[in-house]
Design a protein around this motif. Sequence first.
Motif, PDB file in Angstrom:
ATOM      1  N   THR A  25       0.833  -1.205   0.000  1.00 38.67           N
ATOM      2  CA  THR A  25       0.000   0.000   0.000  1.00 38.67           C
ATOM      3  C   THR A  25       0.867   1.254   0.000  1.00 38.67           C
ATOM      4  N   ARG A  26       1.943   1.219   0.761  1.00 40.71           N
ATOM      5  CA  ARG A  26       2.873   2.358   0.800  1.00 40.71           C
ATOM      6  C   ARG A  26       3.502   2.582  -0.569  1.00 40.71           C
ATOM      7  N   GLU A  29       1.127   4.493  -2.667  1.00 38.80           N
ATOM      8  CA  GLU A  29       1.130   5.905  -2.269  1.00 38.80           C
ATOM      9  C   GLU A  29       2.357   6.631  -2.815  1.00 38.80           C
ATOM     10  N   LEU A  32       1.985   7.331  -6.447  1.00 41.08           N
ATOM     11  CA  LEU A  32       1.043   8.425  -6.718  1.00 41.08           C
ATOM     12  C   LEU A  32       1.627   9.784  -6.379  1.00 41.08           C
ATOM     13  N   ARG A  33       2.521   9.849  -5.420  1.00 44.02           N
ATOM     14  CA  ARG A  33       3.170  11.126  -5.065  1.00 44.02           C
ATOM     15  C   ARG A  33       4.113  11.609  -6.166  1.00 44.02           C
ATOM     16  N   GLU A  54      -0.824  -5.057  -4.408  1.00 38.34           N
ATOM     17  CA  GLU A  54      -1.574  -4.634  -3.220  1.00 38.34           C
ATOM     18  C   GLU A  54      -2.781  -5.542  -2.999  1.00 38.34           C
TER      19      GLU A  54
END
Length: 80
Positions: A25-26, A29, A32-33, A54
Amino acid sequence: MTDLYPAADDRETLRQAATAHTAATRDVELFLRRLPAVPAPADVTEYANLLTRERQTRADREAAAEAAGLTITSLEPGAG
């Protein structure tokens, strides 16, 4: 003869599965950043791969939870 490396109990397996899911999950993220305003085809492919990982780690975590006795029939209000 005793095993040099005894099998992990269900709780440890669940902890490991939860750790793997958290990492997956990280990674979504972090992707996406750094995603550019206009994603390239390679970005779409990477995102699909990250989501697949995921989802798989979530399924593994849920299976490990059930094996450890944490069975939840539903999270929906009013459902079983």
